[in-house]
Motif scaffolding. Structure first.
Motif, PDB file in Angstrom:
ATOM      1  N   UNK A  11       8.112 -13.868  20.256  1.00 19.79           N
ATOM      2  CA  UNK A  11       9.027 -14.963  20.871  1.00 19.79           C
ATOM      3  C   UNK A  11      10.482 -14.642  20.490  1.00 19.79           C
ATOM      4  N   UNK A  12      11.371 -15.299  21.535  1.00 15.40           N
ATOM      5  CA  UNK A  12      12.568 -15.159  21.547  1.00 15.40           C
ATOM      6  C   UNK A  12      13.092 -15.810  20.202  1.00 15.40           C
ATOM      7  N   UNK A  13      12.476 -16.859  19.790  1.00 14.77           N
ATOM      8  CA  UNK A  13      12.942 -17.744  18.610  1.00 14.77           C
ATOM      9  C   UNK A  13      11.649 -18.042  17.957  1.00 14.77           C
ATOM     10  N   UNK A  34      13.323  -7.561  11.100  1.00 12.33           N
ATOM     11  CA  UNK A  34      14.374  -8.067  12.072  1.00 12.33           C
ATOM     12  C   UNK A  34      15.348  -7.033  11.402  1.00 12.33           C
ATOM     13  N   UNK A  35      15.997  -6.638  12.548  1.00 10.54           N
ATOM     14  CA  UNK A  35      17.308  -5.798  12.399  1.00 10.54           C
ATOM     15  C   UNK A  35      18.223  -6.447  12.972  1.00 10.54           C
ATOM     16  N   UNK A  36      19.215  -6.964  11.994  1.00  6.80           N
ATOM     17  CA  UNK A  36      20.422  -7.541  12.352  1.00  6.80           C
ATOM     18  C   UNK A  36      21.727  -6.630  12.152  1.00  6.80           C
ATOM     19  N   UNK A  37      22.459  -6.507  13.293  1.00  7.50           N
ATOM     20  CA  UNK A  37      23.666  -5.645  13.157  1.00  7.50           C
ATOM     21  C   UNK A  37      23.304  -4.257  12.739  1.00  7.50           C
ATOM     22  N   UNK A  45      14.776 -16.185   7.518  1.00  9.22           N
ATOM     23  CA  UNK A  45      14.101 -17.493   7.616  1.00  9.22           C
ATOM     24  C   UNK A  45      13.640 -17.835   9.072  1.00  9.22           C
ATOM     25  N   UNK A  46      14.618 -17.637  10.276  1.00  7.30           N
ATOM     26  CA  UNK A  46      14.373 -17.954  11.427  1.00  7.30           C
ATOM     27  C   UNK A  46      15.616 -17.080  12.105  1.00  7.30           C
ATOM     28  N   UNK A  47      15.014 -16.719  13.305  1.00  7.43           N
ATOM     29  CA  UNK A  47      15.992 -16.081  14.262  1.00  7.43           C
ATOM     30  C   UNK A  47      15.683 -16.339  15.754  1.00  7.43           C
ATOM     31  N   UNK A  48      16.710 -15.917  16.367  1.00  4.19           N
ATOM     32  CA  UNK A  48      16.887 -16.121  17.911  1.00  4.19           C
ATOM     33  C   UNK A  48      17.597 -15.052  18.602  1.00  4.19           C
ATOM     34  N   UNK A  49      16.734 -14.105  19.353  1.00  5.84           N
ATOM     35  CA  UNK A  49      17.198 -13.146  19.965  1.00  5.84           C
ATOM     36  C   UNK A  49      18.157 -13.181  21.019  1.00  5.84           C
ATOM     37  N   UNK A  50      17.952 -14.003  21.929  1.00  2.00           N
ATOM     38  CA  UNK A  50      18.680 -14.517  23.051  1.00  2.00           C
ATOM     39  C   UNK A  50      20.200 -14.754  22.814  1.00  2.00           C
ATOM     40  N   UNK A  51      20.177 -15.722  21.814  1.00  2.00           N
ATOM     41  CA  UNK A  51      21.404 -16.461  21.365  1.00  2.00           C
ATOM     42  C   UNK A  51      22.145 -15.710  20.303  1.00  2.00           C
ATOM     43  N   UNK A  52      21.534 -14.796  19.685  1.00  2.00           N
ATOM     44  CA  UNK A  52      22.189 -13.835  18.669  1.00  2.00           C
ATOM     45  C   UNK A  52      22.238 -14.191  17.222  1.00  2.00           C
ATOM     46  N   UNK A  73      23.992 -16.786  10.737  1.00  2.00           N
ATOM     47  CA  UNK A  73      24.628 -15.563  10.725  1.00  2.00           C
ATOM     48  C   UNK A  73      24.716 -14.934  12.305  1.00  2.00           C
ATOM     49  N   UNK A  74      25.624 -14.669  12.836  1.00  2.00           N
ATOM     50  CA  UNK A  74      25.686 -14.301  14.339  1.00  2.00           C
ATOM     51  C   UNK A  74      26.041 -12.790  14.579  1.00  2.00           C
ATOM     52  N   UNK A  75      25.113 -12.292  15.501  1.00  2.00           N
ATOM     53  CA  UNK A  75      25.244 -10.743  15.810  1.00  2.00           C
ATOM     54  C   UNK A  75      24.057 -10.319  16.442  1.00  2.00           C
ATOM     55  N   UNK A  76      23.978  -9.287  16.687  1.00  2.00           N
ATOM     56  CA  UNK A  76      22.871  -8.254  17.393  1.00  2.00           C
ATOM     57  C   UNK A  76      21.594  -8.744  16.692  1.00  2.00           C
ATOM     58  N   UNK A  77      20.659  -9.143  17.217  1.00  2.00           N
ATOM     59  CA  UNK A  77      19.208  -9.463  16.508  1.00  2.00           C
ATOM     60  C   UNK A  77      18.185  -8.694  17.306  1.00  2.00           C
ATOM     61  N   UNK A  78      17.342  -7.912  16.695  1.00  2.00           N
ATOM     62  CA  UNK A  78      16.138  -7.322  17.183  1.00  2.00           C
ATOM     63  C   UNK A  78      14.862  -7.579  16.116  1.00  2.00           C
ATOM     64  N   UNK A  79      13.890  -7.891  16.970  1.00  2.69           N
ATOM     65  CA  UNK A  79      12.598  -8.276  16.223  1.00  2.69           C
ATOM     66  C   UNK A  79      11.427  -7.070  16.595  1.00  2.69           C
ATOM     67  N   UNK A  80      10.829  -6.673  15.449  1.00  3.71           N
ATOM     68  CA  UNK A  80       9.806  -5.679  15.862  1.00  3.71           C
ATOM     69  C   UNK A  80       8.649  -5.825  14.884  1.00  3.71           C
TER      70      UNK A  80
END
Length: 82
Positions: A11-13, A34-37, A45-52, A73-80
């Motif tokens: 999911x996106x979030x 989760x790849x962050x930056x 604990x939680x992520x949102x790809x569209x909002x970064x 933390x804000x930045x580029x988020x990629x879930x896989x």
């Protein structure tokens, strides 16, 4: 080698907290990364790809209900899937 079982779309979030409306138990049956930056994180604990953004625990600090305090933390988020 056998093919892996079909995995649900990420999911996106997504939240790791089962009390959250963004918790999807079927996703947690598989190993998620989760790849962050550009760097892989294991403490998300939680992520949102569209909002970064991602939420991670802030040290050993706890709230009054015993849950870890989370910082955003804000930045580029990629879930896989791993």
């Amino acid at each position: 080698m056998s093919e892996p079982t079909s995995r649900p779309a990420l999911p996106d979030r997504l939240s790791a907290d089962p009390r959250s409306p963004h918790h999807v138990a079927a996703v947690f049956e598989h190993d998620i990364g989760i790849r962050f930056n550009g760097k892989e994180r294991s403490d998300v604990e939680e992520y949102c790809v569209s909002e970064g953004w991602i939420k991670v625990p802030s040290g050993k600090t706890r709230d009054r209900r015993g849950q870890p305090l989370l910082i955003t933390l804000k930045g580029a988020v990629e879930a896989f899937y791993r």
